[in-house]
Design a protein around this motif. Structure first.
Motif, PDB file in Angstrom:
ATOM      1  N   ASP A   6      17.655  19.322  41.443  1.00 19.46           N
ATOM      2  CA  ASP A   6      16.320  18.928  41.000  1.00 19.46           C
ATOM      3  C   ASP A   6      15.562  18.245  42.138  1.00 19.46           C
ATOM      4  O   ASP A   6      14.357  18.459  42.320  1.00 19.46           O
ATOM      5  N   CYS A   7      16.276  17.415  42.912  1.00 19.94           N
ATOM      6  CA  CYS A   7      15.646  16.765  44.071  1.00 19.94           C
ATOM      7  C   CYS A   7      15.207  17.809  45.095  1.00 19.94           C
ATOM      8  O   CYS A   7      14.118  17.702  45.677  1.00 19.94           O
ATOM      9  N   LEU A   8      16.043  18.815  45.316  1.00 20.03           N
ATOM     10  CA  LEU A   8      15.675  19.888  46.233  1.00 20.03           C
ATOM     11  C   LEU A   8      14.424  20.622  45.746  1.00 20.03           C
ATOM     12  O   LEU A   8      13.478  20.856  46.514  1.00 20.03           O
ATOM     13  N   PHE A   9      14.415  20.960  44.466  1.00 16.83           N
ATOM     14  CA  PHE A   9      13.282  21.706  43.918  1.00 16.83           C
ATOM     15  C   PHE A   9      11.986  20.906  44.011  1.00 16.83           C
ATOM     16  O   PHE A   9      10.956  21.416  44.476  1.00 16.83           O
ATOM     17  N   VAL A  10      12.026  19.660  43.576  1.00 14.53           N
ATOM     18  CA  VAL A  10      10.803  18.847  43.596  1.00 14.53           C
ATOM     19  C   VAL A  10      10.321  18.657  45.037  1.00 14.53           C
ATOM     20  O   VAL A  10       9.115  18.720  45.326  1.00 14.53           O
ATOM     21  N   GLY A  11      11.269  18.429  45.959  1.00 18.27           N
ATOM     22  CA  GLY A  11      10.892  18.273  47.358  1.00 18.27           C
ATOM     23  C   GLY A  11      10.212  19.522  47.904  1.00 18.27           C
ATOM     24  O   GLY A  11       9.196  19.437  48.617  1.00 18.27           O
ATOM     25  N   VAL A  12      10.739  20.692  47.578  1.00 19.66           N
ATOM     26  CA  VAL A  12      10.138  21.948  48.037  1.00 19.66           C
ATOM     27  C   VAL A  12       8.766  22.143  47.393  1.00 19.66           C
ATOM     28  O   VAL A  12       7.801  22.553  48.059  1.00 19.66           O
ATOM     29  N   ALA A  13       8.661  21.850  46.095  1.00 17.24           N
ATOM     30  CA  ALA A  13       7.379  21.997  45.404  1.00 17.24           C
ATOM     31  C   ALA A  13       6.316  21.088  46.022  1.00 17.24           C
ATOM     32  O   ALA A  13       5.145  21.471  46.135  1.00 17.24           O
ATOM     33  N   GLN A  14       6.719  19.885  46.435  1.00 17.73           N
ATOM     34  CA  GLN A  14       5.775  18.971  47.089  1.00 17.73           C
ATOM     35  C   GLN A  14       5.285  19.548  48.421  1.00 17.73           C
ATOM     36  O   GLN A  14       4.090  19.513  48.725  1.00 17.73           O
ATOM     37  N   ARG A  15       6.218  20.080  49.207  1.00 16.71           N
ATOM     38  CA  ARG A  15       5.863  20.569  50.542  1.00 16.71           C
ATOM     39  C   ARG A  15       5.075  21.876  50.507  1.00 16.71           C
ATOM     40  O   ARG A  15       4.378  22.193  51.469  1.00 16.71           O
ATOM     41  N   THR A  16       5.220  22.602  49.431  1.00 19.27           N
ATOM     42  CA  THR A  16       4.529  23.898  49.336  1.00 19.27           C
ATOM     43  C   THR A  16       3.522  23.880  48.191  1.00 19.27           C
ATOM     44  O   THR A  16       3.265  24.911  47.572  1.00 19.27           O
ATOM     45  N   TYR A  17       2.944  22.716  47.920  1.00 17.81           N
ATOM     46  CA  TYR A  17       2.159  22.549  46.704  1.00 17.81           C
ATOM     47  C   TYR A  17       0.955  23.486  46.632  1.00 17.81           C
ATOM     48  O   TYR A  17       0.551  23.905  45.544  1.00 17.81           O
ATOM     49  N   ASP A  18       0.379  23.854  47.783  1.00 16.21           N
ATOM     50  CA  ASP A  18      -0.773  24.755  47.761  1.00 16.21           C
ATOM     51  C   ASP A  18      -0.434  26.082  47.098  1.00 16.21           C
ATOM     52  O   ASP A  18      -1.294  26.705  46.460  1.00 16.21           O
ATOM     53  N   THR A  19       0.791  26.530  47.269  1.00 17.44           N
ATOM     54  CA  THR A  19       1.221  27.775  46.610  1.00 17.44           C
ATOM     55  C   THR A  19       2.072  27.499  45.378  1.00 17.44           C
ATOM     56  O   THR A  19       2.009  28.255  44.402  1.00 17.44           O
TER      57      THR A  19
END
Length: 309
Positions: A268-281
């Motif tokens: 979940d930490c990995l997913f949220v971190g990735v979603a934050q970094r790629t939030y534009d998409t």
């Protein structure tokens, strides 16, 4: 055996010491385990002992005490003593978590619920306390830039891998979870630099999980291990190691139960971190998936202007 923490790394906070002991003790030598069990069982008493005193108490040597201190993340025994004093203060203030009792065959269901809830809370707290956020950040960065993501796991770890793959797919990443060892290896052969491979294994020694990670590593992919044994065989093929914690195993509470809980926290930490970094998409992708699911659940309201039969 786990690698000794370098002096440049910040030692764990007192509150994280007990979690560190629980995580690393199974992979220690027996003499080091005696030292670790002593400091976890009586932090106040051990904090008052010199290195010689603790060695005598545990029937080990001063060198073993120092090695154990370093393995737990402290530059030396003096630093471990300071952490033990801090942990003792936490316990005396009532803020330190209690160790849960094992579930008995004749426990009422209400006690089962309470013990399992406490066990899972403890596992999550231990995992959060022991998680290396530098390693986590690096893993998130690799995933956010990945061309494709392959995830390996068997048994309960396979279910966690499927959960992560589904989450990453919902934000537009090409991700696939493998539980079949042969398919995992044949897919790993195709990975290259810019791809990411993730192995999820509590024991750190599951051959069907390690083999595809090894292949991915040797073909240049960035590799990540989510494991409860950071010094296990899986770590030698991992660019980034994310350590999970688990509660004591018992007859009615196998390690797979609490390890799954801690693994889910890490993914979940990995997913949220990735979603934050790629939030534009990732943001629009999540919105689109939510809308698609809403239309599926309420098909009659999906088309505006269509009369209801």
């Amino acid at each position: 055996m786990p690698a000794v923490a370098s002096a440049a790394e910040a030692p764990p906070a007192p509150a994280a010491l007990a979690a560190k002991v629980r995580t690393l003790a199974p992979s220690m030598t027996r003499s080091m385990q005696r030292v670790a069990e002593a400091v976890a069982g009586d932090p106040a008493g051990c904090a008052a002992l010199t290195v010689t005193g603790l060695a005598e108490l545990t029937g080990t040597s001063e060198a073993t005490v120092v090695r154990t201190s370093r393995l737990l993340g402290y530059p030396g025994y003096r630093d471990l003593r300071l952490a033990l004093a801090g942990l003792a203060a936490h316990q005396q203030s009532g803020r330190a978590p209690a160790v849960t009792a094992d579930i008995a065959v004749d426990d009422p269901i209400a006690d089962v619920v309470a013990k399992l809830a406490q066990d899972e809370q403890q596992t999550l707290a231990d995992t959060a306390a022991g998680l290396d956020t530098v390693q986590l950040g690096a893993a998130v960065g690799a995933l956010a830039a990945a061309r494709r993501v392959e995830i390996y796991g068997v048994g309960a770890s396979a279910l966690v891998g499927m959960d992560l793959a589904q989450k990453l797919q919902r934000i537009g990443l090409f991700a696939h979870a493998h539980s079949d060892a042969h398919l995992a290896v044949t897919n790993a052969v195709l990975l290259r630099a810019g791809d990411v491979a993730i192995a999820i294994t509590h024991s750190g020694s599951t051959g069907d999980t390690i083999e595809p990670l090894r292949v991915a590593f040797e073909h240049g992919a960035t590799t990540i291990a989510v494991t409860g044994r950071p010094g296990g065989p899986v770590a030698q093929y991992a660019d980034h190691v994310l350590t999970t914690s688990t509660a004591r195993e018992s007859e009615l509470r196998p390690a797979a139960m609490s390890s799954r809980t801690s693994q889910l926290l890490v993914v979940d930490c990995l997913f949220v971190g990735v979603a934050q970094r790629t939030y534009d998409t990732a943001g629009p992708a999540l919105s689109a998936s939510y809308e698609a699911l809403a239309h599926r659940h309420h098909p009659r309201t999906a088309r505006q202007g269509t009369p209801t039969p």
